[in-house]
Enzyme design. Structure first.
Site, PDB file in Angstrom:
ATOM      1  N   GLU A  74      10.839  19.198   4.242  1.00 28.28           N
ATOM      2  CA  GLU A  74      12.011  18.724   3.145  1.00 28.28           C
ATOM      3  C   GLU A  74      13.402  19.763   3.144  1.00 28.28           C
ATOM      4  O   GLU A  74      13.955  20.672   2.358  1.00 28.28           O
ATOM      5  CB  GLU A  74      11.096  18.782   2.125  1.00 28.28           C
ATOM      6  CG  GLU A  74      10.009  17.842   2.029  1.00 28.28           C
ATOM      7  CD  GLU A  74       9.631  17.089   0.604  1.00 28.28           C
ATOM      8  OE1 GLU A  74      10.572  17.317  -0.146  1.00 28.28           O
ATOM      9  OE2 GLU A  74       8.570  17.244   0.554  1.00 28.28           O
ATOM     10  N   GLY A 112     -10.866  42.422   8.106  1.00 29.08           N
ATOM     11  CA  GLY A 112     -11.269  41.755   9.113  1.00 29.08           C
ATOM     12  C   GLY A 112     -11.550  40.619   8.292  1.00 29.08           C
ATOM     13  O   GLY A 112     -12.021  39.288   8.811  1.00 29.08           O
ATOM     14  N   PHE A 127       8.122   8.717   4.198  1.00 30.95           N
ATOM     15  CA  PHE A 127       8.980   8.832   4.185  1.00 30.95           C
ATOM     16  C   PHE A 127       9.421   9.155   5.883  1.00 30.95           C
ATOM     17  O   PHE A 127       9.064  10.515   6.043  1.00 30.95           O
ATOM     18  CB  PHE A 127       9.793   9.645   3.489  1.00 30.95           C
ATOM     19  CG  PHE A 127      11.617  10.212   3.307  1.00 30.95           C
ATOM     20  CD1 PHE A 127      12.062   9.608   2.340  1.00 30.95           C
ATOM     21  CD2 PHE A 127      10.914  11.192   4.636  1.00 30.95           C
ATOM     22  CE1 PHE A 127      12.537   9.995   1.821  1.00 30.95           C
ATOM     23  CE2 PHE A 127      12.698  11.483   3.993  1.00 30.95           C
ATOM     24  CZ  PHE A 127      13.527  11.135   3.349  1.00 30.95           C
ATOM     25  N   GLY A 167      15.096  15.019  18.486  1.00 34.52           N
ATOM     26  CA  GLY A 167      15.935  14.546  18.462  1.00 34.52           C
ATOM     27  C   GLY A 167      17.537  15.264  16.928  1.00 34.52           C
ATOM     28  O   GLY A 167      18.088  15.812  16.988  1.00 34.52           O
TER      29      GLY A 167
HETATM   30  C1  LIG Z   1       3.720  19.270   8.661  1.00 34.32           C
HETATM   31  C2  LIG Z   1       4.835  18.485   9.223  1.00 34.32           C
HETATM   32  C3  LIG Z   1       5.111  17.058   8.075  1.00 34.32           C
HETATM   33  C4  LIG Z   1       6.818  16.654   8.353  1.00 34.32           C
HETATM   34  N1  LIG Z   1       7.239  15.559   7.297  1.00 34.32           N
HETATM   35  C5  LIG Z   1       8.098  14.581   7.832  1.00 34.32           C
HETATM   36  C6  LIG Z   1       7.838  13.611   6.944  1.00 34.32           C
HETATM   37  O1  LIG Z   1       7.918  13.214   6.141  1.00 34.32           O
HETATM   38  N2  LIG Z   1       9.459  12.810   6.968  1.00 34.32           N
HETATM   39  C7  LIG Z   1      10.316  13.565   7.598  1.00 34.32           C
HETATM   40  O2  LIG Z   1      11.319  12.657   7.672  1.00 34.32           O
HETATM   41  N3  LIG Z   1      10.450  14.181   8.620  1.00 34.32           N
HETATM   42  C8  LIG Z   1       9.136  15.245   7.993  1.00 34.32           C
HETATM   43  N4  LIG Z   1       8.887  16.849   8.953  1.00 34.32           N
HETATM   44  C9  LIG Z   1       9.782  17.159   9.456  1.00 34.32           C
HETATM   45  C10 LIG Z   1      10.973  18.098   9.205  1.00 34.32           C
HETATM   46  O3  LIG Z   1      10.972  18.435   7.810  1.00 34.32           O
HETATM   47  C11 LIG Z   1      11.192  18.784  10.330  1.00 34.32           C
HETATM   48  O4  LIG Z   1      10.505  19.536  10.988  1.00 34.32           O
HETATM   49  C12 LIG Z   1      12.700  19.979   9.739  1.00 34.32           C
HETATM   50  O5  LIG Z   1      13.818  19.039   8.816  1.00 34.32           O
HETATM   51  C13 LIG Z   1      12.872  20.638  10.285  1.00 34.32           C
HETATM   52  O6  LIG Z   1      13.275  19.563  12.069  1.00 34.32           O
HETATM   53  P1  LIG Z   1      13.335  20.127  12.744  1.00 34.32           P
HETATM   54  O7  LIG Z   1      12.023  20.302  13.291  1.00 34.32           O
HETATM   55  O8  LIG Z   1      13.776  19.461  14.444  1.00 34.32           O
HETATM   56  O9  LIG Z   1      13.675  21.344  13.383  1.00 34.32           O
HETATM   57  P2  LIG Z   1      15.640  22.096  13.745  1.00 34.32           P
HETATM   58  O10 LIG Z   1      16.802  21.607  12.742  1.00 34.32           O
HETATM   59  O11 LIG Z   1      15.275  21.905  15.373  1.00 34.32           O
HETATM   60  O12 LIG Z   1      15.567  23.195  13.327  1.00 34.32           O
HETATM   61  C14 LIG Z   1      14.844  24.561  14.031  1.00 34.32           C
HETATM   62  C15 LIG Z   1      14.971  25.827  13.749  1.00 34.32           C
HETATM   63  O13 LIG Z   1      16.905  25.783  13.532  1.00 34.32           O
HETATM   64  C16 LIG Z   1      17.034  25.865  12.498  1.00 34.32           C
HETATM   65  N5  LIG Z   1      18.984  25.640  12.337  1.00 34.32           N
HETATM   66  C17 LIG Z   1      19.067  24.084  12.613  1.00 34.32           C
HETATM   67  N6  LIG Z   1      20.070  24.004  12.099  1.00 34.32           N
HETATM   68  C18 LIG Z   1      20.813  24.880  11.929  1.00 34.32           C
HETATM   69  C19 LIG Z   1      22.166  25.518  11.398  1.00 34.32           C
HETATM   70  N7  LIG Z   1      23.075  24.121  10.777  1.00 34.32           N
HETATM   71  N8  LIG Z   1      22.497  26.930  11.026  1.00 34.32           N
HETATM   72  C20 LIG Z   1      20.904  27.463  11.044  1.00 34.32           C
HETATM   73  N9  LIG Z   1      20.552  27.228  10.932  1.00 34.32           N
HETATM   74  C21 LIG Z   1      19.815  25.987  11.668  1.00 34.32           C
HETATM   75  C22 LIG Z   1      16.203  25.822  11.611  1.00 34.32           C
HETATM   76  O14 LIG Z   1      16.257  25.879  10.634  1.00 34.32           O
HETATM   77  C23 LIG Z   1      14.996  26.326  12.097  1.00 34.32           C
HETATM   78  O15 LIG Z   1      14.612  27.814  11.875  1.00 34.32           O
HETATM   79  C24 LIG Z   1       7.966  17.644   8.577  1.00 34.32           C
HETATM   80  C25 LIG Z   1       7.255  18.194   9.523  1.00 34.32           C
HETATM   81  C26 LIG Z   1       6.272  18.857  10.034  1.00 34.32           C
HETATM   82  C27 LIG Z   1       6.028  20.177  10.852  1.00 34.32           C
END
Ligand SMILES: Cc1cc2nc3c(=O)[nH]c(=O)nc-3n(C[C@H](O)[C@H](O)[C@H](O)COP(=O)(O)OP(=O)(O)OC[C@H]3O[C@@H](n4cnc5c(N)ncnc54)[C@H](O)[C@@H]3O)c2cc1C
Lengths: 258, 379
Positions: free
Chosen positions: B363, B340, B123, B129
């Protein structure tokens, strides 16, 4: 095309028995499970069925609450189950279990082969199989580790103390199997869900033709206690002599070893 | 109201435990260390019908209720959180939208092999970005004759390197904002879809994560999932389902931490007695068990609501945020109980602590869950 009956017992799962400082066993949290070798018995029946066709039914004697056991047995493949139950059928003497099974097998089933586990996980008396065969007046082979069918003849390998014994016998017959015979498959999700839809023939005590009031009563069950003396001995000659003396005086090793 | 598992559910739990003990426990350390995809275990799971649990039998599934499904994810994760997630991502995020929004042909073509476990699903919504802010995605889908042409880069796609079928999100009309996002089903055989960089992760290392690069990727019109513009709805609905699985995964990880902590603290002797005799250790264990029970009830309740066809968005978010946060907290405590030795590779709690953290991120982050919950309450 053998018609096979696999016998199983639904027993207390020893993994859940708790022990604390009291001498009795705490069975309060004890779940039940299929007796280990009976899994092999059902698996053996299913493997014969897959190879030679025919049918497989499961049969058990137990408490009316043991319905999970029936589902468990059916999820392992048999197409139907005979569930002989009564609240008093919880601690049956093996001779009675065999007599009850014989009664139902004679009255309600047609079979070519009956397969039991070598012994149950709780008592391991190794009685029910041979006694059932005797009551049904059919040949019995115990300690079976391999089965093959050749027409009306059954070839079984028995694992005995001094080797493997191959025997042939004609059907109908009864076998008791060892765990070496197979490694039981783990029921898949669909097998478990399908089990609830398979026919279960329930037989209550009144429908049996004899009086099967249990003759065994369990008053209490205690845990086996291993007493340790905590005596420490060195490899000095005097200590070695003391160890031998002590073991001999307790009758653990024979006199004259010195 | 009934808190008791049915006999069927108990048997299902015993069987998955046995399967996991036989096939997954022995390799869990190795696949974590080498980041290896446990294809042989996935094959066993497929054979037993565990790869399409909640989908109807006519679509290759087992027709299981969601409460039991989540319970199974918990049990797999208790042994290996990465494998638990591989199954959960495949089942709820990838297969779920096809079951919920796909037409009959799409279900026959894509869902059936997914639910049978013959195909693996992925998915892809997240982009470099566009994480929490799904609407910031820049991947586009332009209609050209009988197909859409997709261009863009997806990142952090779980199962990406091993998937046969991808559910991918792209803007069919960026000017409409969220209402311009659409979902597509893409096969790995599509020459316009390439697996990009693989990620080297802190935890759930046996789960495979990669970029997905879409370059002039032609997707036939019949592989549009749902309607044009329905993408955001499809993504959010998939997360609702998926979060129940992540909550269950977090509970499985923490249950394992509790199991390890109980057995270790009873064995480890300091000051002449097992460390479990100290109240400081006992309280950590008591708190851990209490939060596990609470989190389990929360995810079971969200799943129950789903089974009853009632709204469960808020409850799934509650279950996820609570389970994830208690999991990171308590897996750290479990390492503490191990001292440890808990910090050394090969100790299960070391892996559990690394695995737990992701449940607060994917998610929807914990912050995103609180936005969902508050949004529901303050409507
Ligand atoms: C191991 C792994 C597996 C994944 N698998 C999938 C997958 O199968 N498919 C898929 O589509 N995605 C996947 N993801 C993506 C994942 O869902 C995103 O990393 C997640 O949604 C957060 O997005 P970001 O990493 O861009 O963080 P950002 O959105 O940049 O967030 C950074 C920080 O800011 C906070 N933040 C952002 N917006 C706000 C707001 N409006 N108010 C308060 N706090 C906020 C967030 O909570 C977080 O703490 C995966 C990620 C990882 C690491």
């Amino acid at each position: 095309m053998p018609r096979i009956i696999a016998c199983y017992k639904w027993v207390v799962d020893e993994a859940y028995i708790r022990t604390d400082s009291s001498p009795e066993l705490d069975l309060e949290y004890a779940d039940k499970k299929m007796s280990d070798y009976d899994r092999n018995a059902i698996e053996a029946a299913m493997q014969l069925h897959e190879k030679y066709g025919g049918s497989v039914a499961a049969i058990t004697v137990g408490h009316p609450d043991d319905t999970k056991g029936v589902k468990d047995a059916l999820s392992r493949g048999p197409e139907k189950a005979y569930f002989i139950n009564d609240p008093s059928f919880e601690n049956l003497e093996p001779a009675q279990t065999a007599a009850i099974l014989a009664d139902v097998v004679t009255a309600k089933t047609e079979y070519d082969l009956i397969i039991c586990g070598e012994g149950s996980s709780d008592l391991y008396a190794q009685q029910v199989g041979p006694r059932l065969a005797e009551l049904l007046d059919i040949p019995c082979v115990t300690m079976v580790s391999k089965i093959e069918l050749a027409g009306e003849q059954l070839i079984a390998e028995r694992k005995v103390d001094d080797g493997i014994e191959t025997v042939s016998l004609s059907l109908p017959a009864l076998l008791t199997v060892l765990p070496d015979i197979n490694s039981p498959r783990i029921p898949g999700l669909r097998d478990t869900l399908a089990a609830s839809k398979k026919p279960v023939i329930e037989i209550v005590k009144d429908e049996l033709s004899g009086d099967f009031t249990p003759c065994l009563q369990v008053l209490a069950s205690f845990k086996a206690n291993m007493e340790r003396n905590g005596q420490k001995l060195s490899d000095e000659a005097a200590d070695i002599a003391l160890l031998l003396d002590t073991l001999q005086s307790k009758g653990i090793i024979a006199r004259g070893v010195k | 109201m009934d808190f008791k598992l049915s006999e069927e559910q108990e048997l299902i739990r015993e069987n998955i435990r046995e399967l996991v003990k036989k096939y997954l426990d022995p390799i869990a350390v190795e696949i974590d260390e080498s980041s290896r995809y446990p294809a042989e275990v996935i094959e066993q799971l497929a054979a037993g019908g565990w790869m399409g649990m909640p989908y109807p039998v006519e679509y290759g599934g087992a027709g299981l209720d969601y409460v039991s499904y989540a319970m199974v994810i918990e049990e797999i994760s208790r042994s290996c959180a990465a494998t638990g997630f591989t199954v959960s991502c495949h089942t709820s995020l990838a297969s779920g939208p096809i079951f919920n929004f796909g037409n009959e042909e799409q279900k026959q073509k894509y869902l059936v092999p997914l639910a049978k476990g013959q195909h693996i699903g992925a998915f892809a919504v997240t982009e470099p970005g566009a994480g929490t802010d799904v609407g910031a995605a820049t991947t586009t889908a332009t209609l050209d004759g009988d197909s859409y042409v997709l261009n863009g880069i997806k990142t952090f796609t779980s199962n990406g390197p091993v998937a046969d079928t991808f559910v991918v999100f792209a803007f069919t009309d960026k000017s409409l904002g969220g209402k311009g996002l659409s979902a597509f089903i893409i096969s790995k055989d599509n020459p316009g879809l390439k697996v990009g960089q693989h990620f080297y992760k802190m935890g759930i290392r046996a789960s495979q994560t990669s970029e997905i690069i879409l370059k002039d990727c032609r997707v036939p019109r019949e592989d549009l999932l749902g309607k044009e513009g329905q993408g955001l709805q499809i993504a959010m609905s998939s997360f609702d389902h998926g979060r129940i699985g992540i909550a269950a995964q977090a509970v499985g990880i923490t249950q394992a931490a509790l199991d390890e902590s109980i057995s270790y603290s009873k064995q480890r002797v300091q000051f002449g007695k097992p460390i479990s005799k100290n109240q400081a250790i006992q309280w950590m264990i008591a708190d851990m068990a209490t939060d596990i029970a609470a989190a389990r009830f929360l995810y079971s309740y969200a799943a129950f609501l789903k089974d009853q066809k009632q709204p469960f968005t808020k409850e799934a978010a509650m279950a996820k945020v609570f389970a994830a946060e208690m999991s990171t907290r308590h897996t750290s405590k479990a390492v503490q109980i191990h001292g440890g030795y808990g910090y050394i590779k090969g100790q299960k709690v070391e892996r559990l602590m690394r695995d737990a953290k992701i449940t607060e991120i994917y998610e929807g982050t914990s912050e995103a869950q609180r936005m969902v919950i508050a949004g529901n309450l303050l409507r």
